[in-house]
Design an enzyme around this catalytic site. Structure first.
Site, PDB file in Angstrom:
ATOM      1  N   ASP A  90      -4.946   1.626  10.647  1.00  0.00           N
ATOM      2  CA  ASP A  90      -6.369   1.380  10.875  1.00  0.00           C
ATOM      3  C   ASP A  90      -6.516   0.837  12.303  1.00  0.00           C
ATOM      4  O   ASP A  90      -6.623   1.609  13.245  1.00  0.00           O
ATOM      5  CB  ASP A  90      -6.812   0.392   9.785  1.00  0.00           C
ATOM      6  CG  ASP A  90      -8.266   0.013   9.839  1.00  0.00           C
ATOM      7  OD1 ASP A  90      -9.032   0.700  10.514  1.00  0.00           O
ATOM      8  OD2 ASP A  90      -8.656  -0.972   9.194  1.00  0.00           O
TER       9      ASP A  90
ATOM     10  N   LYS B  83      -6.917   6.235  10.860  1.00  0.00           N
ATOM     11  CA  LYS B  83      -8.342   6.151  11.227  1.00  0.00           C
ATOM     12  C   LYS B  83      -8.401   6.045  12.753  1.00  0.00           C
ATOM     13  O   LYS B  83      -8.377   4.938  13.301  1.00  0.00           O
ATOM     14  CB  LYS B  83      -8.982   4.900  10.618  1.00  0.00           C
ATOM     15  CG  LYS B  83      -9.112   4.898   9.103  1.00  0.00           C
ATOM     16  CD  LYS B  83      -9.779   3.592   8.653  1.00  0.00           C
ATOM     17  CE  LYS B  83      -9.871   3.482   7.157  1.00  0.00           C
ATOM     18  NZ  LYS B  83     -10.252   2.109   6.713  1.00  0.00           N
TER      19      LYS B  83
ATOM     20  N   GLU C 169       4.081   4.022   6.243  1.00  0.00           N
ATOM     21  CA  GLU C 169       2.856   3.241   6.102  1.00  0.00           C
ATOM     22  C   GLU C 169       1.812   4.085   5.375  1.00  0.00           C
ATOM     23  O   GLU C 169       1.763   5.308   5.558  1.00  0.00           O
ATOM     24  CB  GLU C 169       2.407   2.882   7.510  1.00  0.00           C
ATOM     25  CG  GLU C 169       1.627   1.682   7.836  1.00  0.00           C
ATOM     26  CD  GLU C 169       1.309   0.596   6.848  1.00  0.00           C
ATOM     27  OE1 GLU C 169       1.346   0.798   5.619  1.00  0.00           O
ATOM     28  OE2 GLU C 169       0.949  -0.475   7.314  1.00  0.00           O
ATOM     29  N   ASP C 170       0.999   3.461   4.564  1.00  0.00           N
ATOM     30  CA  ASP C 170      -0.065   4.200   3.877  1.00  0.00           C
ATOM     31  C   ASP C 170      -1.160   4.618   4.850  1.00  0.00           C
ATOM     32  O   ASP C 170      -1.613   5.752   4.851  1.00  0.00           O
ATOM     33  CB  ASP C 170      -0.658   3.373   2.716  1.00  0.00           C
ATOM     34  CG  ASP C 170      -1.060   1.954   3.138  1.00  0.00           C
ATOM     35  OD1 ASP C 170      -0.801   1.561   4.296  1.00  0.00           O
ATOM     36  OD2 ASP C 170      -1.630   1.234   2.305  1.00  0.00           O
TER      37      ASP C 170
ATOM     38  N   GLY D 203       0.763  -1.246   0.000  1.00  0.00           N
ATOM     39  CA  GLY D 203       0.000   0.000   0.000  1.00  0.00           C
ATOM     40  C   GLY D 203       0.794   1.295   0.000  1.00  0.00           C
ATOM     41  O   GLY D 203       0.363   2.279  -0.577  1.00  0.00           O
TER      42      GLY D 203
ATOM     43  N   ASP E  16      -5.809  -0.410  -1.915  1.00  0.00           N
ATOM     44  CA  ASP E  16      -6.582  -1.288  -2.806  1.00  0.00           C
ATOM     45  C   ASP E  16      -7.840  -1.862  -2.173  1.00  0.00           C
ATOM     46  O   ASP E  16      -7.979  -1.902  -0.948  1.00  0.00           O
ATOM     47  CB  ASP E  16      -5.719  -2.485  -3.212  1.00  0.00           C
ATOM     48  CG  ASP E  16      -5.526  -3.469  -2.046  1.00  0.00           C
ATOM     49  OD1 ASP E  16      -5.051  -3.014  -0.980  1.00  0.00           O
ATOM     50  OD2 ASP E  16      -5.881  -4.638  -2.193  1.00  0.00           O
TER      51      ASP E  16
ATOM     52  N   PHE F 136     -13.933   2.768   4.424  1.00  0.00           N
ATOM     53  CA  PHE F 136     -12.970   2.057   3.581  1.00  0.00           C
ATOM     54  C   PHE F 136     -12.616   2.926   2.367  1.00  0.00           C
ATOM     55  O   PHE F 136     -13.496   3.492   1.718  1.00  0.00           O
ATOM     56  CB  PHE F 136     -13.553   0.713   3.124  1.00  0.00           C
ATOM     57  CG  PHE F 136     -12.549  -0.110   2.395  1.00  0.00           C
ATOM     58  CD1 PHE F 136     -11.506  -0.727   3.080  1.00  0.00           C
ATOM     59  CD2 PHE F 136     -12.606  -0.250   1.014  1.00  0.00           C
ATOM     60  CE1 PHE F 136     -10.546  -1.470   2.402  1.00  0.00           C
ATOM     61  CE2 PHE F 136     -11.659  -0.993   0.336  1.00  0.00           C
ATOM     62  CZ  PHE F 136     -10.624  -1.600   1.021  1.00  0.00           C
ATOM     63  N   ILE F 137     -11.338   3.044   2.081  1.00  0.00           N
ATOM     64  CA  ILE F 137     -10.888   3.896   0.983  1.00  0.00           C
ATOM     65  C   ILE F 137      -9.966   3.136   0.011  1.00  0.00           C
ATOM     66  O   ILE F 137      -9.385   2.120   0.385  1.00  0.00           O
ATOM     67  CB  ILE F 137     -10.135   5.146   1.501  1.00  0.00           C
ATOM     68  CG1 ILE F 137      -8.975   4.722   2.426  1.00  0.00           C
ATOM     69  CG2 ILE F 137     -11.054   6.089   2.233  1.00  0.00           C
ATOM     70  CD1 ILE F 137      -8.009   5.818   2.712  1.00  0.00           C
TER      71      ILE F 137
END
Ligand code: IMP
Ligand code: MG
Length: 178
Positions: free
Chosen positions: A106, A134, A102-103, A48, A162, A155-156
């Site tokens: 969560d 998040k 990190e992307d 990601g 992805d 969710f994105i």
């Protein structure tokens, strides 16, 4: 392109590419302020974070290196809670100032797992830089040193993120509509 469809789900544009770039430029300068006298090793968490890492690396004005690690914890739109290491470390990190890229954080399970693994390799220091966070779904107590943007618990996809392997190529970030 305001709306996209990926597999069985619909998404709408949420964070434009230009805003993402602003956030990354600011973060790159902040990191450089903190690492002026060091040559940090950026550690990009694949898959990601590859776009984020590439852009942050381009904006970083000092001496630095980059390496990659591949982890996986997501299936569809949910974390599995189990982190798998698919490609391990190829750089000697003993004595290095490591910055994990990190992307998105969560639940925090992936990043805390990685930070724990890394400490066994005796780096000089480890910090975490994430483009997105998040906060509502965070389940681990973990210090996040650089956070680009906080987002709600939706969710994105896009900009490297992805849905079942698709959607990473979009330059903007899209959120699910339901
Ligand atoms: P965590 O372990 O729950 O913190 O999840 C982190 C990883 O799950 C990230 O590195 C992403 O690859 C993936 N992930 C978390 N949220 C999303 C999302 O909204 N879209 C796509 N991937 C996500
Ligand atoms: Mg990731």
């Amino acid at each position: 392109m305001g709306k996209i469809r990926i597999l069985d789900k619909e998404f709408e544009k949420n964070i434009p590419f230009e805003r993402i770039q602003e956030v990354i430029e600011t973060m790159a300068s902040k990191i450089h302020e903190d690492y002026k006298n060091s040559r940090p090793l950026f550690l990009c968490v694949l898959n990601g974070a590859f776009m984020f890492a590439a852009d942050l690396f381009k904006h970083y004005p000092g001496h630095c290196e980059i390496s990659f690690i591949k982890l996986s914890s997501y299936a569809g739109t949910q974390t599995t809670g189990e982190v798998k290491t698919l490609i391990g470390l190829d750089k000697e990190i003993e004595g290095r100032d490591v910055i994990i890229l990190e992307d998105i954080v969560d639940t925090g399970i992936t990043i805390s797992h990685l930070a724990n693994d890394l400490s066994a390799c005796k780096p000089e220091s480890v910090r975490i830089a994430t483009l997105l966070l998040k906060p509502e779904s965070l389940r681990k107590e973990i210090r996040l040193d650089y956070v680009g943007m906080e987002i709600p618990n939706d969710f994105i996809v896009g900009y490297g993120l992805d849905y079942n392997g698709f959607g990473r190529n979009f330059r903007d970030i899209y959120k699910i509509t339901e």
